[in-house]
Enzyme design. Structure first.
Site, short mmCIF file in Angstrom:
data_model
loop_
_atom_site.label_atom_id
_atom_site.label_comp_id
_atom_site.label_asym_id
_atom_site.label_seq_id
_atom_site.Cartn_x
_atom_site.Cartn_y
_atom_site.Cartn_z
N HIS A 135 -108.00 -40.40 -41.06
CA HIS A 135 -107.06 -41.76 -40.71
C HIS A 135 -106.16 -42.03 -41.69
O HIS A 135 -106.15 -42.01 -42.92
CB HIS A 135 -107.15 -42.77 -39.73
CG HIS A 135 -107.99 -43.51 -40.36
ND1 HIS A 135 -108.73 -44.13 -41.42
CD2 HIS A 135 -107.42 -45.18 -40.81
CE1 HIS A 135 -109.65 -45.29 -41.69
NE2 HIS A 135 -108.90 -45.70 -41.41
N HIS A 187 -104.62 -44.92 -43.17
CA HIS A 187 -104.91 -45.88 -43.83
C HIS A 187 -104.92 -45.44 -46.01
O HIS A 187 -105.64 -44.36 -45.68
CB HIS A 187 -105.92 -46.44 -43.80
CG HIS A 187 -105.08 -47.61 -42.22
ND1 HIS A 187 -106.47 -47.93 -41.91
CD2 HIS A 187 -103.88 -47.62 -41.89
CE1 HIS A 187 -105.54 -48.62 -40.33
NE2 HIS A 187 -104.04 -48.11 -40.56
N ASP A 226 -105.77 -46.88 -47.91
CA ASP A 226 -107.46 -47.04 -48.96
C ASP A 226 -108.84 -45.12 -48.25
O ASP A 226 -109.61 -45.26 -48.38
CB ASP A 226 -108.58 -48.11 -48.38
CG ASP A 226 -108.97 -48.16 -47.27
OD1 ASP A 226 -107.55 -48.31 -46.29
OD2 ASP A 226 -109.97 -48.71 -46.81
N HIS A 227 -107.57 -45.04 -47.82
CA HIS A 227 -109.10 -43.20 -47.57
C HIS A 227 -108.24 -41.92 -47.91
O HIS A 227 -108.34 -40.88 -47.60
CB HIS A 227 -109.10 -42.87 -45.93
CG HIS A 227 -109.51 -44.47 -45.09
ND1 HIS A 227 -111.17 -44.06 -44.50
CD2 HIS A 227 -109.93 -45.75 -44.99
CE1 HIS A 227 -111.42 -45.49 -44.42
NE2 HIS A 227 -110.77 -46.26 -44.50
N HIS A 254 -107.77 -47.69 -33.71
CA HIS A 254 -107.84 -48.31 -35.24
C HIS A 254 -106.44 -47.99 -35.80
O HIS A 254 -105.79 -48.76 -36.82
CB HIS A 254 -109.09 -48.07 -35.67
CG HIS A 254 -108.90 -48.23 -37.81
ND1 HIS A 254 -108.42 -49.74 -38.51
CD2 HIS A 254 -109.17 -47.37 -38.71
CE1 HIS A 254 -109.08 -49.50 -39.18
NE2 HIS A 254 -108.39 -48.64 -39.62
N ASP A 276 -113.12 -45.22 -40.05
CA ASP A 276 -113.10 -46.90 -39.97
C ASP A 276 -112.96 -47.34 -38.30
O ASP A 276 -112.65 -48.52 -37.86
CB ASP A 276 -111.94 -47.48 -40.26
CG ASP A 276 -111.44 -47.58 -41.30
OD1 ASP A 276 -112.33 -47.61 -42.67
OD2 ASP A 276 -110.12 -47.98 -42.44
N HIS A 333 -116.74 -47.68 -44.37
CA HIS A 333 -117.02 -48.70 -45.69
C HIS A 333 -118.30 -49.68 -45.73
O HIS A 333 -119.09 -48.92 -44.63
CB HIS A 333 -115.91 -50.08 -45.24
CG HIS A 333 -114.28 -49.52 -45.08
ND1 HIS A 333 -114.26 -50.27 -46.13
CD2 HIS A 333 -113.92 -48.93 -44.25
CE1 HIS A 333 -113.27 -50.20 -46.23
NE2 HIS A 333 -112.91 -49.49 -45.47
ZN LIG Z 1 -108.72 -48.10 -41.80
#
Ligand SMILES: [Zn+2]
Length: 265
Positions: free
Chosen positions: A60, A62, A64-65, A119, A138, A176
């Site tokens: 996805h 985001h 941090d990915h 998400h 996530d 995570h």
């Molecule tokens: Zn995420």
């Protein structure tokens, strides 16, 4: 670290930021990286084990990915697979449910794409049927699930149910290390669960040894993750007794837990 010299595929975590795991799949020569939120730790891991990057796969959009993708592409010219319905500039191969990503360099590893919105609206998961691996970003965590940023409770419940329908021995590689705090919340929902008590003991011990609690398995998540158990009598009854659920409905039970969890931590 693995010591074997055979060609079997293996998965290892590359810790990033505070609590992210970037997953690396390799055959001791080439590697696929899942959700590189930052490039530094990935480049270090590749170098340390003399591996060549052959593809990047993203769950996805985001940061941090995906934050490390452009830096990795400066070093390696590789395809970037990612969700068709989550706009990510660096994706060269947009994929959606029904597609199969085949990694020729990793002995034709096949990753089936599952649409799991909620998400983010385009979130996808990758399922390696033969190896029994699930890379779910996530969406599903150890004993928890992602926040519902862009979906409805119904959508989240449908997505989680899709993952719960995979075989019990499928390993769950989530994005995570949130397991211990999720387990604390899970105990609020099912205080008398023996399966939960056993998992807490085991996962606390793992963290004390500084080991990841992941991968877990679909079977373990079905037994202990309250967000996969919203349709269970005992879970709905508990939520009713706490005044958090007014009707006997799994989607509403899921919504009540998700809302409670948002404020819980
Ligand atoms: Zn995420």
């Amino acid at each position: 670290m693995p010591s074997s010299t055979d060609q079997t595929l293996q998965v290892s975590p590359i810790p990033a930021f505070n609590d992210n795991y970037i997953w690396m799949i390799d055959n001791r020569k080439e590697a696929v990286i899942v959700d590189p939120g930052e490039a530094g730790p990935v480049l270090a891991a590749l170098q340390k084990r003399s591996l060549k990057l052959c593809a990047i796969v993203l769950t996805h959009r985001h940061e941090d990915h995906i934050g490390g993708v452009s830096r990795l592409l400066q070093e390696y010219s590789v395809p970037v697979y990612g969700p068709r319905f989550d706009p990510i500039e660096s994706v060269t191969q947009p994929v959606q449910e029904g597609d199969i990503v085949t990694i020729f360099e990793l002995d034709n590893l096949q990753l089936s794409v599952l649409d799991v919105p909620g998400h983010t609206k385009g979130h996808i998961a990758y399922y390696a049927k033969k190896e029994k691996w699930l890379f779910c970003g996530d969406m599903l965590f150890g004993a928890g699930c992602g926040r519902m940023f862009e979906g409805t409770p119904e959508q989240m419940w449908t997505s989680l149910s899709k993952l719960a329908a995979l075989p019990d021995d499928v390993e769950v590689f989530a994005g995570h290390e949130y397991t211990l705090s999720n387990l604390k919340f899970a105990r609020e929902i099912e205080p008398d669960s023996k399966a939960l008590a056993a998992r807490i003991k085991e996962d606390v011990a793992k963290r004390n040894r500084r080991q990841p609690t992941l991968p877990s398995t679909i079977g373990l998540e079905k037994a202990t993750n309250p967000f996969l158990r919203a349709d269970r009598e005992e879970v709905m009854k508990r939520l009713e007794s706490l005044g958090k659920l007014k009707d006997h409905d799994p989607v509403n039970a899921f919504a009540a837990m998700r809302e409670w969890k948002n404020k819980y931590v």
